[in-house]
Design a protein around this motif. Structure first.
Motif, PDB file in Angstrom:
ATOM      1  N   UNK A   1      34.128  36.553  36.888  1.00 31.17           N
ATOM      2  CA  UNK A   1      34.814  37.544  36.064  1.00 31.17           C
ATOM      3  C   UNK A   1      36.291  37.477  36.423  1.00 31.17           C
ATOM      4  N   UNK A   2      37.139  37.359  35.417  1.00 28.15           N
ATOM      5  CA  UNK A   2      38.580  37.331  35.659  1.00 28.15           C
ATOM      6  C   UNK A   2      39.119  38.746  35.822  1.00 28.15           C
ATOM      7  N   UNK A   3      39.804  38.973  36.926  1.00 28.67           N
ATOM      8  CA  UNK A   3      40.511  40.226  37.160  1.00 28.67           C
ATOM      9  C   UNK A   3      41.735  39.868  38.006  1.00 28.67           C
ATOM     10  N   UNK A   4      42.849  39.507  37.343  1.00 25.36           N
ATOM     11  CA  UNK A   4      44.031  39.088  38.095  1.00 25.36           C
ATOM     12  C   UNK A   4      44.410  40.076  39.186  1.00 25.36           C
ATOM     13  N   UNK A   5      44.871  39.551  40.302  1.00 23.23           N
ATOM     14  CA  UNK A   5      45.176  40.395  41.458  1.00 23.23           C
ATOM     15  C   UNK A   5      46.116  41.541  41.111  1.00 23.23           C
TER      16      UNK A   5
ATOM     17  N   UNK B   1      34.343  37.509  41.568  1.00 23.14           N
ATOM     18  CA  UNK B   1      35.597  38.003  41.024  1.00 23.14           C
ATOM     19  C   UNK B   1      36.717  37.001  41.264  1.00 23.14           C
ATOM     20  N   UNK B   2      37.266  36.469  40.168  1.00 23.84           N
ATOM     21  CA  UNK B   2      38.380  35.525  40.223  1.00 23.84           C
ATOM     22  C   UNK B   2      39.660  36.337  40.042  1.00 23.84           C
ATOM     23  N   UNK B   3      40.515  36.350  41.055  1.00 20.37           N
ATOM     24  CA  UNK B   3      41.718  37.173  41.004  1.00 20.37           C
ATOM     25  C   UNK B   3      42.983  36.357  40.708  1.00 20.37           C
ATOM     26  N   UNK B   4      42.788  35.172  40.144  1.00 26.86           N
ATOM     27  CA  UNK B   4      43.929  34.348  39.750  1.00 26.86           C
ATOM     28  C   UNK B   4      44.487  34.835  38.409  1.00 26.86           C
ATOM     29  N   UNK B   5      45.485  34.172  37.928  1.00 25.62           N
ATOM     30  CA  UNK B   5      46.093  34.539  36.643  1.00 25.62           C
ATOM     31  C   UNK B   5      45.217  34.050  35.495  1.00 25.62           C
ATOM     32  N   UNK B   6      45.392  34.610  34.294  1.00 26.59           N
ATOM     33  CA  UNK B   6      44.634  34.124  33.133  1.00 26.59           C
ATOM     34  C   UNK B   6      44.842  32.624  32.884  1.00 26.59           C
ATOM     35  N   UNK B   7      46.040  32.134  33.098  1.00 29.98           N
ATOM     36  CA  UNK B   7      46.310  30.708  32.922  1.00 29.98           C
ATOM     37  C   UNK B   7      45.525  29.849  33.895  1.00 29.98           C
ATOM     38  N   UNK B   8      45.480  30.257  35.145  1.00 29.07           N
ATOM     39  CA  UNK B   8      44.710  29.518  36.148  1.00 29.07           C
ATOM     40  C   UNK B   8      43.225  29.549  35.801  1.00 29.07           C
ATOM     41  N   UNK B   9      42.751  30.709  35.389  1.00 31.16           N
ATOM     42  CA  UNK B   9      41.342  30.876  35.021  1.00 31.16           C
ATOM     43  C   UNK B   9      40.990  29.946  33.864  1.00 31.16           C
TER      44      UNK B   9
ATOM     45  N   UNK C   1      43.052  41.335  48.032  1.00 29.94           N
ATOM     46  CA  UNK C   1      42.216  42.160  47.157  1.00 29.94           C
ATOM     47  C   UNK C   1      40.944  42.594  47.884  1.00 29.94           C
ATOM     48  N   UNK C   2      40.399  41.735  48.739  1.00 30.42           N
ATOM     49  CA  UNK C   2      39.230  42.116  49.533  1.00 30.42           C
ATOM     50  C   UNK C   2      39.530  43.351  50.366  1.00 30.42           C
ATOM     51  N   UNK C   3      40.677  43.364  50.996  1.00 26.96           N
ATOM     52  CA  UNK C   3      41.073  44.514  51.811  1.00 26.96           C
ATOM     53  C   UNK C   3      41.272  45.759  50.943  1.00 26.96           C
ATOM     54  N   UNK C   4      41.868  45.581  49.776  1.00 18.57           N
ATOM     55  CA  UNK C   4      42.058  46.708  48.856  1.00 18.57           C
ATOM     56  C   UNK C   4      40.715  47.321  48.461  1.00 18.57           C
ATOM     57  N   UNK C   5      39.741  46.475  48.127  1.00 14.58           N
ATOM     58  CA  UNK C   5      38.435  46.988  47.718  1.00 14.58           C
ATOM     59  C   UNK C   5      37.751  47.735  48.849  1.00 14.58           C
TER      60      UNK C   5
ATOM     61  N   UNK D   1      30.151  41.586  46.357  1.00 16.34           N
ATOM     62  CA  UNK D   1      31.226  41.076  45.514  1.00 16.34           C
ATOM     63  C   UNK D   1      31.877  39.944  46.297  1.00 16.34           C
ATOM     64  N   UNK D   2      31.937  38.761  45.688  1.00 15.67           N
ATOM     65  CA  UNK D   2      32.638  37.631  46.302  1.00 15.67           C
ATOM     66  C   UNK D   2      33.942  37.456  45.541  1.00 15.67           C
ATOM     67  N   UNK D   3      35.032  37.446  46.268  1.00 14.45           N
ATOM     68  CA  UNK D   3      36.353  37.361  45.658  1.00 14.45           C
ATOM     69  C   UNK D   3      36.977  36.015  46.009  1.00 14.45           C
ATOM     70  N   UNK D   4      37.575  35.389  44.994  1.00 10.91           N
ATOM     71  CA  UNK D   4      38.263  34.127  45.245  1.00 10.91           C
ATOM     72  C   UNK D   4      39.532  34.017  44.417  1.00 10.91           C
ATOM     73  N   UNK D   5      40.404  33.099  44.851  1.00 10.48           N
ATOM     74  CA  UNK D   5      41.617  32.766  44.119  1.00 10.48           C
ATOM     75  C   UNK D   5      41.816  31.255  44.263  1.00 10.48           C
ATOM     76  N   UNK D   6      43.031  30.800  44.295  1.00  6.85           N
ATOM     77  CA  UNK D   6      43.283  29.362  44.407  1.00  6.85           C
ATOM     78  C   UNK D   6      43.038  28.853  45.821  1.00  6.85           C
ATOM     79  N   UNK D   7      43.622  29.532  46.820  1.00  2.00           N
ATOM     80  CA  UNK D   7      43.475  29.085  48.205  1.00  2.00           C
ATOM     81  C   UNK D   7      43.025  30.184  49.165  1.00  2.00           C
ATOM     82  N   UNK D   8      43.105  31.437  48.758  1.00  2.00           N
ATOM     83  CA  UNK D   8      42.611  32.505  49.614  1.00  2.00           C
ATOM     84  C   UNK D   8      43.577  33.630  49.927  1.00  2.00           C
TER      85      UNK D   8
END
Length: 146
Positions: free
Chosen positions: A80-84, A63-71, A115-119, A102-109
């Motif tokens: 899979x793109x799912x912005x934070x 799960x990529x939680x960055x913005x659509x532009x970053x993706x 989002x990991x905590x939210x899930x 589920x492995x979650x990533x963004x630009x730096x963490x």
């Protein structure tokens, strides 16, 4: 003069005790707010382990939680793109992974850790945080796709 100083010290001390836990007003004190315990440390995955997991016969949801532009600029293959900012409203889309990795990533963490905590709070039990995000991936000379 001494009395005024003593009163201020006393007031500061009382405020500090209240702020540091004496008040009992934190949101974590209400068990009804969350149905699942959030681990004090979300399990981390490094680049080598993530690469192994993605190459397996049963890869995790990435799960990529960055913005659509970053993706669009580049993402890890299979992500899979799912912005934070949209995750809470889109949980039904990943409901099938409630008890799968589920492995979650963004630009730096930063966003991915949040989002990991939210899930976890929403009952997802196998959440892993990719430590370092896209920067770590690129730092290990791993490819991104567009």
């Amino acid at each position: 003069m001494t009395t005024g100083y003593g009163n201020r010290v006393w007031l500061i001390w009382v405020c500090a005790v209240a702020l540091l836990g004496g008040s009992g007003c934190g949101s974590d004190d209400n068990p009804a707010e969350t149905s699942h315990d959030v681990p004090s440390m979300v399990p981390l995955v490094d680049t080598a382990r993530l690469n192994q997991m993605l190459a397996s016969d049963d890869p995790p949801l990435l799960l990529d939680v960055r913005t659509p532009g970053e993706f669009a600029e580049g993402h890890i293959r299979g992500a899979m793109l799912m912005p934070s900012y949209s995750v809470a409203a889109r949980l039904k889309e990943i409901e099938g992974f409630k008890h799968r990795e589920i492995v979650i990533y963004c630009e730096v963490g930063v966003r991915s850790l949040r989002i990991s905590k939210l899930l976890y709070k929403k009952g997802f039990t196998e959440v892993l945080h990719y430590q370092g995000g896209v920067r770590a991936w690129l730092g290990a000379d791993m490819p991104l796709v567009k």
